[in-house]
Design a protein around this motif. Sequence first.
Motif, PDB file in Angstrom:
ATOM      1  N   SER A 101      27.433 -18.662   2.140  1.00 35.90           N
ATOM      2  CA  SER A 101      26.004 -18.579   1.855  1.00 35.90           C
ATOM      3  C   SER A 101      25.746 -17.829   0.544  1.00 35.90           C
ATOM      4  O   SER A 101      26.594 -17.100   0.039  1.00 35.90           O
ATOM      5  N   ARG A 102      24.546 -18.023   0.036  1.00 38.66           N
ATOM      6  CA  ARG A 102      24.095 -17.276  -1.134  1.00 38.66           C
ATOM      7  C   ARG A 102      24.222 -15.776  -0.855  1.00 38.66           C
ATOM      8  O   ARG A 102      24.707 -15.024  -1.689  1.00 38.66           O
ATOM      9  N   GLU A 103      23.797 -15.373   0.334  1.00 40.64           N
ATOM     10  CA  GLU A 103      23.852 -13.955   0.693  1.00 40.64           C
ATOM     11  C   GLU A 103      25.294 -13.449   0.708  1.00 40.64           C
ATOM     12  O   GLU A 103      25.564 -12.318   0.300  1.00 40.64           O
ATOM     13  N   ASP A 104      26.218 -14.279   1.198  1.00 38.17           N
ATOM     14  CA  ASP A 104      27.634 -13.899   1.208  1.00 38.17           C
ATOM     15  C   ASP A 104      28.149 -13.668  -0.206  1.00 38.17           C
ATOM     16  O   ASP A 104      28.815 -12.666  -0.481  1.00 38.17           O
ATOM     17  N   ILE A 105      27.847 -14.585  -1.114  1.00 38.99           N
ATOM     18  CA  ILE A 105      28.352 -14.500  -2.484  1.00 38.99           C
ATOM     19  C   ILE A 105      27.702 -13.334  -3.220  1.00 38.99           C
ATOM     20  O   ILE A 105      28.386 -12.558  -3.898  1.00 38.99           O
ATOM     21  N   VAL A 106      26.397 -13.182  -3.092  1.00 38.28           N
ATOM     22  CA  VAL A 106      25.704 -12.068  -3.744  1.00 38.28           C
ATOM     23  C   VAL A 106      26.205 -10.743  -3.172  1.00 38.28           C
ATOM     24  O   VAL A 106      26.450  -9.783  -3.904  1.00 38.28           O
ATOM     25  N   GLY A 107      26.387 -10.688  -1.864  1.00 42.64           N
ATOM     26  CA  GLY A 107      26.927  -9.474  -1.234  1.00 42.64           C
ATOM     27  C   GLY A 107      28.323  -9.153  -1.728  1.00 42.64           C
ATOM     28  O   GLY A 107      28.662  -7.984  -1.974  1.00 42.64           O
ATOM     29  N   LEU A 108      29.138 -10.186  -1.882  1.00 42.15           N
ATOM     30  CA  LEU A 108      30.484  -9.998  -2.407  1.00 42.15           C
ATOM     31  C   LEU A 108      30.437  -9.448  -3.837  1.00 42.15           C
ATOM     32  O   LEU A 108      31.183  -8.535  -4.195  1.00 42.15           O
ATOM     33  N   TYR A 109      29.543  -9.988  -4.642  1.00 42.20           N
ATOM     34  CA  TYR A 109      29.400  -9.521  -6.029  1.00 42.20           C
ATOM     35  C   TYR A 109      28.963  -8.057  -6.047  1.00 42.20           C
ATOM     36  O   TYR A 109      29.516  -7.238  -6.780  1.00 42.20           O
ATOM     37  N   ARG A 110      28.010  -7.715  -5.205  1.00 43.48           N
ATOM     38  CA  ARG A 110      27.559  -6.309  -5.152  1.00 43.48           C
ATOM     39  C   ARG A 110      28.680  -5.382  -4.649  1.00 43.48           C
ATOM     40  O   ARG A 110      28.816  -4.258  -5.108  1.00 43.48           O
ATOM     41  N   ARG A 111      29.475  -5.871  -3.717  1.00 44.21           N
ATOM     42  CA  ARG A 111      30.615  -5.080  -3.241  1.00 44.21           C
ATOM     43  C   ARG A 111      31.634  -4.897  -4.359  1.00 44.21           C
ATOM     44  O   ARG A 111      32.214  -3.822  -4.527  1.00 44.21           O
ATOM     45  N   ALA A 112      31.825  -5.946  -5.155  1.00 47.37           N
ATOM     46  CA  ALA A 112      32.721  -5.853  -6.307  1.00 47.37           C
ATOM     47  C   ALA A 112      32.194  -4.821  -7.300  1.00 47.37           C
ATOM     48  O   ALA A 112      32.966  -4.024  -7.839  1.00 47.37           O
ATOM     49  N   TRP A 113      30.871  -4.808  -7.527  1.00 47.76           N
ATOM     50  CA  TRP A 113      30.281  -3.811  -8.441  1.00 47.76           C
ATOM     51  C   TRP A 113      30.590  -2.405  -7.960  1.00 47.76           C
ATOM     52  O   TRP A 113      30.965  -1.548  -8.758  1.00 47.76           O
ATOM     53  N   ALA A 114      30.367  -2.175  -6.675  1.00 47.50           N
ATOM     54  CA  ALA A 114      30.576  -0.829  -6.134  1.00 47.50           C
ATOM     55  C   ALA A 114      32.027  -0.398  -6.328  1.00 47.50           C
ATOM     56  O   ALA A 114      32.300   0.747  -6.723  1.00 47.50           O
ATOM     57  N   HIS A 115      32.943  -1.299  -6.061  1.00 49.25           N
ATOM     58  CA  HIS A 115      34.362  -0.982  -6.235  1.00 49.25           C
ATOM     59  C   HIS A 115      34.675  -0.741  -7.706  1.00 49.25           C
ATOM     60  O   HIS A 115      35.370   0.217  -8.062  1.00 49.25           O
ATOM     61  N   SER A 116      34.165  -1.609  -8.565  1.00 47.35           N
ATOM     62  CA  SER A 116      34.395  -1.460 -10.004  1.00 47.35           C
ATOM     63  C   SER A 116      33.827  -0.145 -10.514  1.00 47.35           C
ATOM     64  O   SER A 116      34.490   0.586 -11.264  1.00 47.35           O
ATOM     65  N   ASP A 117      32.603   0.161 -10.112  1.00 51.51           N
ATOM     66  CA  ASP A 117      31.966   1.395 -10.568  1.00 51.51           C
ATOM     67  C   ASP A 117      32.748   2.621 -10.102  1.00 51.51           C
ATOM     68  O   ASP A 117      32.866   3.606 -10.839  1.00 51.51           O
ATOM     69  N   ALA A 118      33.307   2.564  -8.900  1.00 51.47           N
ATOM     70  CA  ALA A 118      34.134   3.672  -8.400  1.00 51.47           C
ATOM     71  C   ALA A 118      35.400   3.810  -9.241  1.00 51.47           C
ATOM     72  O   ALA A 118      35.806   4.927  -9.595  1.00 51.47           O
ATOM     73  N   THR A 119      36.026   2.699  -9.576  1.00 52.49           N
ATOM     74  CA  THR A 119      37.223   2.729 -10.417  1.00 52.49           C
ATOM     75  C   THR A 119      36.888   3.287 -11.788  1.00 52.49           C
ATOM     76  O   THR A 119      37.581   4.170 -12.308  1.00 52.49           O
ATOM     77  N   ILE A 120      35.819   2.795 -12.379  1.00 58.13           N
ATOM     78  CA  ILE A 120      35.409   3.246 -13.710  1.00 58.13           C
ATOM     79  C   ILE A 120      35.091   4.735 -13.690  1.00 58.13           C
ATOM     80  O   ILE A 120      35.467   5.476 -14.599  1.00 58.13           O
ATOM     81  N   GLY A 121      34.421   5.177 -12.641  1.00 60.88           N
ATOM     82  CA  GLY A 121      34.080   6.599 -12.527  1.00 60.88           C
ATOM     83  C   GLY A 121      35.289   7.487 -12.318  1.00 60.88           C
ATOM     84  O   GLY A 121      35.320   8.633 -12.786  1.00 60.88           O
ATOM     85  N   ALA A 122      36.283   6.982 -11.624  1.00 57.38           N
ATOM     86  CA  ALA A 122      37.451   7.806 -11.278  1.00 57.38           C
ATOM     87  C   ALA A 122      38.490   7.896 -12.384  1.00 57.38           C
ATOM     88  O   ALA A 122      39.282   8.843 -12.409  1.00 57.38           O
ATOM     89  N   LEU A 123      38.510   6.925 -13.282  1.00 55.61           N
ATOM     90  CA  LEU A 123      39.569   6.865 -14.286  1.00 55.61           C
ATOM     91  C   LEU A 123      39.047   7.197 -15.682  1.00 55.61           C
ATOM     92  O   LEU A 123      37.883   6.970 -15.990  1.00 55.61           O
ATOM     93  N   GLU A 124      39.946   7.686 -16.513  1.00 58.63           N
ATOM     94  CA  GLU A 124      39.627   7.923 -17.918  1.00 58.63           C
ATOM     95  C   GLU A 124      39.759   6.605 -18.680  1.00 58.63           C
ATOM     96  O   GLU A 124      40.496   5.709 -18.262  1.00 58.63           O
ATOM     97  N   LEU A 125      39.090   6.489 -19.811  1.00 58.56           N
ATOM     98  CA  LEU A 125      39.149   5.262 -20.589  1.00 58.56           C
ATOM     99  C   LEU A 125      40.555   4.915 -21.056  1.00 58.56           C
ATOM    100  O   LEU A 125      40.867   3.741 -21.252  1.00 58.56           O
ATOM    101  N   ASP A 126      41.419   5.903 -21.210  1.00 58.88           N
ATOM    102  CA  ASP A 126      42.786   5.623 -21.664  1.00 58.88           C
ATOM    103  C   ASP A 126      43.769   5.429 -20.514  1.00 58.88           C
ATOM    104  O   ASP A 126      44.976   5.313 -20.726  1.00 58.88           O
ATOM    105  N   THR A 127      43.265   5.331 -19.282  1.00 55.32           N
ATOM    106  CA  THR A 127      44.133   5.096 -18.129  1.00 55.32           C
ATOM    107  C   THR A 127      44.817   3.739 -18.280  1.00 55.32           C
ATOM    108  O   THR A 127      44.156   2.727 -18.510  1.00 55.32           O
TER     109      THR A 127
END
Length: 194
Positions: free
Chosen positions: A89-115
């Motif tokens: 469903s649209r909701e499944d795909i949009v939810g997956l994208y938002r879950r990907a954002w949250a994971h990505s943002d956590a990775t970006i926040g946890a790591l230094e740019l030169d990691t």
Amino acid sequence: MANPKADLLRYLQIGRDVMLWKLDGLGEYDIRRPLTPTGTNLLGLVKHLAGVEMIYFGVVFARPVADPPAWLADESESNVDMWAKPEESREDIVGLYRRAWAHSDATIGALELDTPGHVPHWAPRRNPVTLHQILVHVVAETHRHAGHADLLREHLDGAAGHRPETGNLPEEEREWWADYRDRLEQAARQAAGR
């Protein structure tokens, strides 16, 4: 004071938001239907970008997403990430994208740019990579697909630009745009006839 990580994350979020608003107000058929000879469609672009973020901010830095979708590892079907099956469903795909954002943002926040990281599907000469390189890559990929989505949406109902309320186009009436397009067509025909 300059903050490159925050700047890149801001541009990434702008692209993410564009991708989702391109779905707003459209029915299931229009968000899924192939609008190019290669099958490009709006919901498929969102699904693809969810996978992009899960790989580049997950696998590349040994921070895999919990419970990734099966299609992310399924190499048996070409382009499985570029379209949504009827049961997705649209909701499944949009939810997956938002879950990907949250994971990505956590990775970006946890790591230094030169990691350092490693992109498994890139040639050895392109590895290792850094978080900075991957952020630039994903921002570019997201905005590239936002451009695709902009063209698809304009084709469907005329909505264009990077924001629904103001866009980034001159504020002109529909008639002005029709006249403008006609002038461009005439100029193209004249140039081709020379």
